[in-house]
Design a protein around this motif. Structure first.
Motif, PDB file in Angstrom:
ATOM      1  N   ILE A  48       0.849  -1.197   0.000  1.00 29.81           N
ATOM      2  CA  ILE A  48       0.000   0.000   0.000  1.00 29.81           C
ATOM      3  C   ILE A  48       0.882   1.245   0.000  1.00 29.81           C
ATOM      4  CG2 ILE A  48      -1.783   1.307   1.222  1.00 29.81           C
ATOM      5  CD1 ILE A  48      -2.898  -1.295   0.218  1.00 29.81           C
ATOM      6  N   GLY A  49       1.904   1.254   0.825  1.00 26.95           N
ATOM      7  CA  GLY A  49       2.824   2.386   0.872  1.00 26.95           C
ATOM      8  C   GLY A  49       3.514   2.620  -0.458  1.00 26.95           C
ATOM      9  N   ILE A  50       3.915   1.543  -1.104  1.00 26.64           N
ATOM     10  CA  ILE A  50       4.566   1.649  -2.416  1.00 26.64           C
ATOM     11  C   ILE A  50       3.592   2.240  -3.434  1.00 26.64           C
ATOM     12  CG2 ILE A  50       5.511   0.302  -4.344  1.00 26.64           C
ATOM     13  CD1 ILE A  50       6.636  -1.634  -2.130  1.00 26.64           C
ATOM     14  N   LEU A  51       2.357   1.771  -3.414  1.00 25.65           N
ATOM     15  CA  LEU A  51       1.352   2.282  -4.351  1.00 25.65           C
ATOM     16  C   LEU A  51       1.017   3.746  -4.073  1.00 25.65           C
ATOM     17  CD1 LEU A  51      -1.011  -0.814  -4.608  1.00 25.65           C
ATOM     18  CD2 LEU A  51       0.508   0.075  -6.378  1.00 25.65           C
ATOM     19  N   VAL A  52       0.929   4.115  -2.801  1.00 23.96           N
ATOM     20  CA  VAL A  52       0.658   5.520  -2.465  1.00 23.96           C
ATOM     21  C   VAL A  52       1.816   6.393  -2.930  1.00 23.96           C
ATOM     22  CG1 VAL A  52       0.400   7.160  -0.546  1.00 23.96           C
ATOM     23  CG2 VAL A  52      -0.950   5.061  -0.582  1.00 23.96           C
ATOM     24  N   SER A  53       3.036   5.917  -2.750  1.00 19.85           N
ATOM     25  CA  SER A  53       4.200   6.660  -3.231  1.00 19.85           C
ATOM     26  C   SER A  53       4.129   6.856  -4.744  1.00 19.85           C
ATOM     27  CB  SER A  53       5.486   5.920  -2.857  1.00 19.85           C
ATOM     28  OG  SER A  53       6.613   6.589  -3.354  1.00 19.85           O
TER      29      SER A  53
END
Length: 137
Positions: free
Chosen positions: A39-44
């Motif tokens: 999720i963090g990677i996608l938000v980034s």
């Protein structure tokens, strides 16, 4: 996953609202760690894509229209808040520096005083916000 679809959608308002929704969550750090950090990677990726769209819009704006400039300024400020919010959790320092340096370069070329001053105000806001969030950690 819906975030992948949003990234590929090229719909800036949807991208912005999605990021803001995650940022306003009660515990955004725990959301960003979901699915082994995916999720963090996608938000980034979402924030980076949104930044690219906003920067392109700023570069292409030649209008002196107050309403158009106001909309861009508002979007830029909202994006700046997201960069600051996610700087601690998922956006790496290199990406933040790239965004800020690109904003500086774009800001130097802007002919509209209001937009130019807003770009530099957002740069200052991001820098100050990151400094404050790092100090709190």
């Amino acid at each position: 996953m819906i975030l992948r679809e949003i990234i590929s959608s090229e719909l800036p308002r949807t991208m912005l609202l999605s990021c803001e929704h995650i940022a306003r969550a009660r515990h955004p750090a725990s959301i960003l760690r979901e699915s082994s950090g995916e999720i963090g990677i996608l938000v980034s990726k979402l924030v980076k894509r949104l930044a690219a769209i906003v920067l392109t819009e700023i570069k292409e704006t030649s209008s002196e229209s107050s309403e158009e400039v106001d909309n861009i300024v508002l979007t830029l400020k909202r994006l700046g808040k997201l960069v600051t919010t996610f700087s601690y959790n998922c956006i790496n320092s290199r990406d933040i520096l790239h965004f800020i340096s690109t904003l500086c370069k774009v800001g130097e070329q802007i002919k509209t005083d209001k937009l130019r001053s807003s770009v530099f105000a957002v740069i200052a806001s991001i820098s100050l916000g990151i400094k404050e969030s790092k100090a709190e950690a």
